[in-house]
Design a protein around this motif. Sequence first.
Motif, short mmCIF file in Angstrom:
data_model
loop_
_atom_site.label_atom_id
_atom_site.label_comp_id
_atom_site.label_asym_id
_atom_site.label_seq_id
_atom_site.Cartn_x
_atom_site.Cartn_y
_atom_site.Cartn_z
N LEU A 269 43.32 47.97 59.51
CA LEU A 269 43.67 48.25 58.12
C LEU A 269 43.72 46.99 57.28
CD1 LEU A 269 44.66 50.15 55.91
CD2 LEU A 269 46.98 49.77 56.75
N TRP A 270 44.41 45.96 57.79
CA TRP A 270 44.65 44.80 56.94
C TRP A 270 43.48 43.83 56.93
CZ3 TRP A 270 48.06 45.37 53.35
CH2 TRP A 270 49.04 46.35 53.53
N ALA A 271 42.72 43.81 58.00
CA ALA A 271 41.50 42.99 57.98
C ALA A 271 40.53 43.53 56.94
CB ALA A 271 40.84 42.96 59.36
N VAL A 272 40.39 44.85 56.92
CA VAL A 272 39.46 45.44 55.96
C VAL A 272 40.04 45.32 54.54
CG1 VAL A 272 38.36 47.61 55.27
CG2 VAL A 272 38.40 46.93 57.66
N THR A 273 41.35 45.40 54.43
CA THR A 273 41.96 45.21 53.11
C THR A 273 41.62 43.83 52.56
OG1 THR A 273 43.79 46.63 53.76
CG2 THR A 273 44.13 45.22 51.84
N VAL A 274 41.80 42.81 53.40
CA VAL A 274 41.47 41.45 52.96
C VAL A 274 40.00 41.35 52.58
CG1 VAL A 274 41.27 39.05 53.73
CG2 VAL A 274 43.29 40.38 54.32
N GLY A 275 39.14 41.95 53.41
CA GLY A 275 37.70 41.88 53.16
C GLY A 275 37.29 42.57 51.88
N THR A 276 37.81 43.78 51.65
CA THR A 276 37.38 44.53 50.47
C THR A 276 38.02 43.97 49.20
OG1 THR A 276 39.10 46.13 50.96
CG2 THR A 276 36.86 46.69 51.64
N ASN A 277 39.19 43.36 49.33
CA ASN A 277 39.79 42.73 48.15
C ASN A 277 38.87 41.67 47.57
OD1 ASN A 277 42.03 44.25 48.03
ND2 ASN A 277 43.41 42.74 48.98
N MET A 278 38.20 40.93 48.47
CA MET A 278 37.27 39.90 48.00
C MET A 278 36.19 40.52 47.13
SD MET A 278 36.45 37.27 51.02
CE MET A 278 37.55 37.03 52.35
N GLY A 279 35.70 41.69 47.56
CA GLY A 279 34.62 42.34 46.82
C GLY A 279 35.04 42.73 45.41
N ALA B 235 34.16 40.69 42.23
CA ALA B 235 32.78 40.57 41.72
C ALA B 235 32.74 40.95 40.24
CB ALA B 235 31.84 41.49 42.52
N PRO B 236 31.94 40.25 39.46
CA PRO B 236 31.90 40.53 38.03
C PRO B 236 31.22 41.86 37.74
CG PRO B 236 30.23 38.93 38.62
CD PRO B 236 31.03 39.19 39.85
N VAL B 237 31.48 42.37 36.57
CA VAL B 237 30.85 43.58 36.02
C VAL B 237 31.14 44.82 36.86
CG1 VAL B 237 28.77 44.53 34.97
CG2 VAL B 237 29.01 42.05 35.20
N PHE B 238 30.50 44.90 38.06
CA PHE B 238 30.62 46.16 38.81
C PHE B 238 31.54 46.03 40.02
CE2 PHE B 238 26.33 46.60 36.85
CZ PHE B 238 26.66 47.64 35.99
N GLY B 239 32.23 44.90 40.14
CA GLY B 239 33.03 44.66 41.33
C GLY B 239 33.98 45.80 41.65
N ASN B 240 34.73 46.23 40.66
CA ASN B 240 35.72 47.28 40.90
C ASN B 240 35.04 48.61 41.22
OD1 ASN B 240 38.11 45.83 40.69
ND2 ASN B 240 37.97 45.82 38.46
N GLN B 241 33.94 48.87 40.53
CA GLN B 241 33.24 50.14 40.78
C GLN B 241 32.67 50.17 42.19
OE1 GLN B 241 33.27 48.47 38.04
NE2 GLN B 241 33.04 49.76 36.21
N VAL B 242 32.08 49.03 42.60
CA VAL B 242 31.50 48.98 43.94
C VAL B 242 32.58 49.17 44.99
CG1 VAL B 242 30.39 47.44 45.62
CG2 VAL B 242 29.49 47.60 43.30
N THR B 243 33.69 48.47 44.79
CA THR B 243 34.79 48.60 45.74
C THR B 243 35.31 50.04 45.76
OG1 THR B 243 35.38 46.33 45.22
CG2 THR B 243 36.99 47.62 46.43
N PHE B 244 35.39 50.65 44.59
CA PHE B 244 35.86 52.03 44.51
C PHE B 244 34.94 52.95 45.31
CE2 PHE B 244 36.41 56.22 42.71
CZ PHE B 244 37.78 56.29 42.45
N ALA B 245 33.63 52.74 45.15
CA ALA B 245 32.68 53.59 45.87
C ALA B 245 32.74 53.31 47.37
CB ALA B 245 31.26 53.33 45.35
N LEU B 246 32.93 52.05 47.71
CA LEU B 246 32.92 51.67 49.12
C LEU B 246 34.10 52.25 49.88
CD1 LEU B 246 31.22 49.88 51.04
CD2 LEU B 246 32.84 48.04 50.58
N ILE B 247 35.30 52.12 49.29
CA ILE B 247 36.49 52.56 50.03
C ILE B 247 36.97 53.93 49.55
CG2 ILE B 247 37.16 50.17 50.48
CD1 ILE B 247 39.31 50.39 48.43
N GLY B 248 36.29 54.51 48.60
CA GLY B 248 36.63 55.87 48.17
C GLY B 248 37.98 55.94 47.47
#
Lengths: 292, 258
Positions: free
Chosen positions: B187-197, B200-213
Amino acid sequence: MAQLPDSLLRRSAEARAKAEGRPVDEILAEMKGEAPPAPAPPAAASSQPSDAGGGRDLAAESGTYGVPVPLLERSMFARAKADGTPVPAMAGVGAPAAAASAVSSQPSAAPAPQAPSGPPPGVRTQRLLTVVKAGAIQGTEKEPQDKVNVWPHLLAIEFVALLVVLAALTLLSAFVDAPLLEFANFNEQPNPSKAPWYFLGLQELLAYFDPMVAGIIIPTFGMIALAFIPYVDRNPSVRPSDRKFAIAVFTVFFMAAAVVTIFGSFFRGPGFNFVFPWRDGIFFDDLLTILE
Amino acid sequence: MADEKGRGGIKEAVSGLGDHVQNSQVWNSIFRPGSPMRAENSDSPRNRSYVIMNNVLYHLHPVKVKRHGVKLSYTLCLGGLSFFLFILLTITGIFLMFYYRPTSPQAYFDLQALASDVAFGQLVRNMHRWGAHLMVITVFLHMSRVFYHGAYKPPREFNWVVGIVLLVLTLLLSFSGYLLPWDQLALWAVTVGTNMGSYAPVFGNQVTFALIGGVQITADTLLRFYVLHVLFLPFIITIFMAVHFWRVRKDGGISGPL
């Protein structure tokens, strides 16, 4: 014919030396045409008539090679006429008379410093000068390469490598269990929380740079730069001595990635603060399970 | 004496049966001419060529390679081992799929059951995890080997780019699998990893939203990562591997000696 590389000649000479039981160097020299060929079987050697004087026993030669005497005689005269040399004395046939007539027909030919006299006008003669070996009409520029069959040489190596890795992995898996910590708990963040080890270099960079830089710019541009290496490095040579700069740059980045990854893995403890692994312990779960 | 004779008779019968099978139409339809499995096979340059040419291996290897290329010290077999590890991970992964449900909390309990209730379950899981780490290492070392040999130079430039895509896909495959045990580490390794994503500019939050649902990791993320891990990413990486191997063959096989 294309020039064969030395290594190929050498291999071939070695194989022949082994088969014929002769020294390698001798065969190699023979192949390169540097030395006279090794003594051939006697039949082949003596079949070349020595026309530099000396008597010949045509009857005996006929018995040896199975060629009728008249044919031998005719070829000898023809040769003598063509070369302008005297017909050698013969034994066993009515030789002296024949030889005398042959010589007298061309009295001036014996010393022959000038060019051999041509045939009489209006007579066309033909003579076989040499046999040209058949070859391709178009020469290919491709050098012959030293190649080996994939089966068995390469496949055997690959199969052994596969077995070794499989055995090592099975052995490791038999003794070291993959980690499984407590059930995922959103309310309790372990300290430190670390990404998978291959991202720990980036997590380490987060300690120095803005998240935007460490998390996005560096990895993105790093991957793009990697992908563009072949289009940036226009140096055609593959020899290390010709591409010192490229190797140096790659090695610096390679080492930098390794260092930050090792640093993030072993030298970061609670709060992602600096620790010494030998003093404060290891905060790297996957490796920890291996070490335990 | 009688016993020995009887044993000899069995031996003959077995070898006779073997000959019969090896000469059967079924056998010869499976093993093409030149195969060492065939009865009439003999070792000759022609048959050595047929072993590759008449075989699916022809997709991966030419009949002959440059002599320096078969030296273990030249390639260390790193590319081939990466491919082998991918196959091994597919096999062990399919095994694990029989015992795993990508929902919370079943995922975690399934892993516990794997260790206690399933024959060789823990061993296969261990091989899957350590093999995945090893594959990241071999892919990375393969890339380094190719660089130091200058093997990315024309005409192999594009295959290097395909290789970089394969490296990224390998990392993503490993990362998406990291969440599946659904324990604190995952859980926390992936949390750290996806937080980095998310930076990202412009679409960072959208991409993360799509990735982790969602805006943060939930049980839905587990299903999402599961599908990415067992279907989507293997599908993509298989296509790129096919191109990669095809280009290796078409670009002239192993690179030249240094």
